[in-house]
Design a protein around this motif. Structure first.
Motif, short mmCIF file in Angstrom:
data_model
loop_
_atom_site.label_atom_id
_atom_site.label_comp_id
_atom_site.label_asym_id
_atom_site.label_seq_id
_atom_site.Cartn_x
_atom_site.Cartn_y
_atom_site.Cartn_z
N ALA A 289 0.47 -22.28 -13.05
CA ALA A 289 -0.78 -22.76 -13.14
C ALA A 289 -1.63 -21.46 -12.53
O ALA A 289 -2.83 -21.40 -13.07
CB ALA A 289 -1.24 -23.77 -12.53
N SER A 290 -1.15 -20.52 -11.83
CA SER A 290 -1.72 -19.52 -11.25
C SER A 290 -0.73 -18.44 -10.98
O SER A 290 0.20 -18.84 -10.49
CB SER A 290 -2.82 -19.47 -10.26
N MET A 291 -1.00 -17.28 -11.01
CA MET A 291 -0.15 -16.07 -10.53
C MET A 291 -0.04 -16.18 -9.15
O MET A 291 1.07 -15.79 -8.54
CB MET A 291 -0.60 -14.76 -11.07
N LEU B 135 3.43 -33.69 -20.25
CA LEU B 135 4.68 -33.58 -20.00
C LEU B 135 5.02 -32.42 -19.04
O LEU B 135 4.89 -31.30 -19.82
CB LEU B 135 5.87 -34.26 -20.80
N LEU B 136 5.25 -32.30 -17.92
CA LEU B 136 5.84 -30.99 -17.00
C LEU B 136 7.40 -31.30 -16.89
O LEU B 136 8.01 -32.37 -16.56
CB LEU B 136 5.16 -30.98 -15.82
N ILE B 137 7.93 -29.97 -17.28
CA ILE B 137 9.38 -29.95 -17.15
C ILE B 137 9.84 -28.51 -16.43
O ILE B 137 9.29 -27.38 -16.71
CB ILE B 137 10.01 -29.93 -18.35
N ASN B 138 10.55 -28.64 -15.41
CA ASN B 138 11.00 -27.49 -14.88
C ASN B 138 12.47 -27.71 -14.32
O ASN B 138 13.01 -28.93 -14.35
CB ASN B 138 10.39 -26.87 -13.58
N ARG C 131 -3.72 -37.22 -17.19
CA ARG C 131 -2.53 -37.94 -17.41
C ARG C 131 -1.26 -37.16 -17.78
O ARG C 131 -1.06 -36.30 -18.64
CB ARG C 131 -2.77 -38.71 -19.09
N VAL C 132 -0.25 -37.27 -16.65
CA VAL C 132 0.75 -36.30 -16.57
C VAL C 132 1.86 -36.97 -16.04
O VAL C 132 1.77 -37.73 -15.17
CB VAL C 132 0.19 -35.06 -15.64
N ASP D 249 8.54 -25.56 -7.80
CA ASP D 249 7.50 -26.71 -7.88
C ASP D 249 6.33 -26.33 -7.48
O ASP D 249 5.12 -26.74 -8.03
CB ASP D 249 7.99 -27.80 -6.86
N VAL D 250 5.87 -25.33 -6.63
CA VAL D 250 4.76 -25.03 -6.03
C VAL D 250 3.99 -24.26 -7.23
O VAL D 250 2.64 -24.33 -7.26
CB VAL D 250 4.82 -23.76 -4.87
N ALA D 251 4.53 -23.62 -8.31
CA ALA D 251 3.98 -23.04 -9.24
C ALA D 251 3.39 -23.93 -10.22
O ALA D 251 2.53 -23.94 -11.29
CB ALA D 251 5.05 -22.07 -10.07
N MET D 252 4.19 -25.16 -10.57
CA MET D 252 3.85 -26.25 -11.37
C MET D 252 2.78 -27.33 -10.79
O MET D 252 2.19 -28.05 -11.56
CB MET D 252 5.06 -26.99 -11.85
N GLN D 253 2.84 -27.39 -9.46
CA GLN D 253 1.91 -28.55 -8.75
C GLN D 253 0.37 -28.59 -9.38
O GLN D 253 0.10 -29.78 -9.50
CB GLN D 253 2.17 -28.37 -7.08
N PRO D 254 -0.09 -27.50 -9.43
CA PRO D 254 -1.56 -27.68 -9.89
C PRO D 254 -1.87 -28.62 -11.18
O PRO D 254 -2.83 -28.96 -11.37
CB PRO D 254 -2.06 -26.21 -9.83
N PHE D 255 -0.85 -28.28 -11.89
CA PHE D 255 -0.61 -28.90 -13.26
C PHE D 255 -0.78 -30.49 -13.01
O PHE D 255 -1.56 -31.20 -13.55
CB PHE D 255 0.60 -28.70 -14.21
N PHE D 256 0.14 -30.91 -12.09
CA PHE D 256 0.05 -32.21 -11.93
C PHE D 256 -0.96 -32.63 -11.08
O PHE D 256 -1.20 -33.91 -11.19
CB PHE D 256 1.62 -32.54 -10.94
#
Length: 306
Positions: free
Chosen positions: A145-147, A252-255, A275-276, A263-270
């Protein structure tokens, strides 16, 4: 027998004398009543080939793969190497919209799957209501979600590497000697842990991505850097976090548990998409669609049809 069609979409880019060409492949019948899945590859510059395992889904839905300009079978622009203003996120959003117009998909319900950099691009596109009003469902796979949050995860993984590997990475980066075989060997240690766990190494999909990076590093080098562990390109300060609340489509998020997209990189999406759902696959790294192919496809299929 699944139908396969390849084609070219002309893409006019301001400042260029000639239109670019976006190469695409349709797997299945785009005229069917089923919502098609558009697949956005990562890199930048990895090209569509490494995501072809997604054709496992083609028995139930049509898929559209494409190579972004600067890469693969689309127009290459090596003269734009290092031109950070040219290689912008906006350029690739415009290319995606142009492809949708070319395929007649602007007025029709679509699903979008973006992997890694493709997930970054998909998130920005999906957060633009004027462009994405026909988006039915969004899948963000092994992305960021961010660098800044990406660096947190990458740094933590780097500190777990063997000491001699860390020292070689530090030495090469200090000298900016990224073509030293010792540096390449050290990067491979990281890749074997966090790019893909499939063995023997490298898998066909990993090799396909690495081959395209080697053939033309223009976009990857300009936008990201010389390797996954050294971020020096135009995306170095990128973030889509302020935009995420504008994404209205179910997502849908998948890693993978060993993913460089921690997870820290994906967390802001969640945290910010309305609706996620989030799935993390054990025994998988950045190429979870290869490492845990069957489970990955099951989750994608269930999300798209549920």
């Amino acid at each position: 027998m699944v139908n396969i069609k390849e084609g070219i979409a002309e893409f006019k880019v301001p400042g260029l004398d000639q239109p670019c060409q976006t190469w695409y492949k349709i797997v299945g019948d785009l005229n069917a009543s089923v919502t098609p899945l558009i697949v956005i590859h990562g890199g930048p510059g990895a090209c569509h080939d490494y995501l072809l395992p997604l054709t496992d889904l083609s028995s139930s839905l049509p898929l559209v793969f494409y190579d972004q300009i600067g890469n693969g079978r689309s127009t290459h622009l090596p003269e734009k190497d290092g031109d950070e203003k040219f290689w912008s996120v906006e350029l690739f959003k415009n290319e995606l919209d142009n492809l949708f117009f070319h395929l007649g998909l602007k007025e029709r319900s679509i699903d979008v799957y973006g992997h890694s950099w493709g997930g970054m691009l998909a998130a920005e596109w999906a957060a633009s209501p004027s462009s994405s009003s026909n988006l039915r469902r969004l899948i963000i796979s092994s992305s960021l979600a961010s660098m800044d949050v990406w660096r947190v995860g990458i740094t933590a993984l780097r500190k777990k590497l063997p000491k001699d590997v860390q020292e070689e990475l530090d030495r090469a980066e200090e000298k900016k000697d990224f073509e030293d075989p010792k540096y390449e060997a050290a990067i491979e240690v990281f890749y074997k842990r966090h790019l893909s766990l499939a063995r023997p190494w490298p898998s066909e999909e990993v090799q396909a991505a690495l081959n395209w990076f080697a053939k033309d590093p223009t976009t990857y080098g300009t936008m990201y850097g010389p390797s996954e562990l050294y971020i020096s390109g135009s995306l170095r300060d990128w973030s889509c976090i302020p935009l995420l609340s504008a994404i209205s489509a179910p997502t849908l998020l998948i890693n993978g548990s060993e993913d460089e997209a921690q997870d820290v990189a994906m967390q802001p999406f969640f945290d910010h998409i309305k609706r996620v759902k989030w799935v993390t696959l054990d025994g998988a790294a950045h190429f979870s669609h290869v490492d845990q192919r069957e489970k990955h496809m099951q989750h994608v299929a269930a999300f798209l049809t549920g």
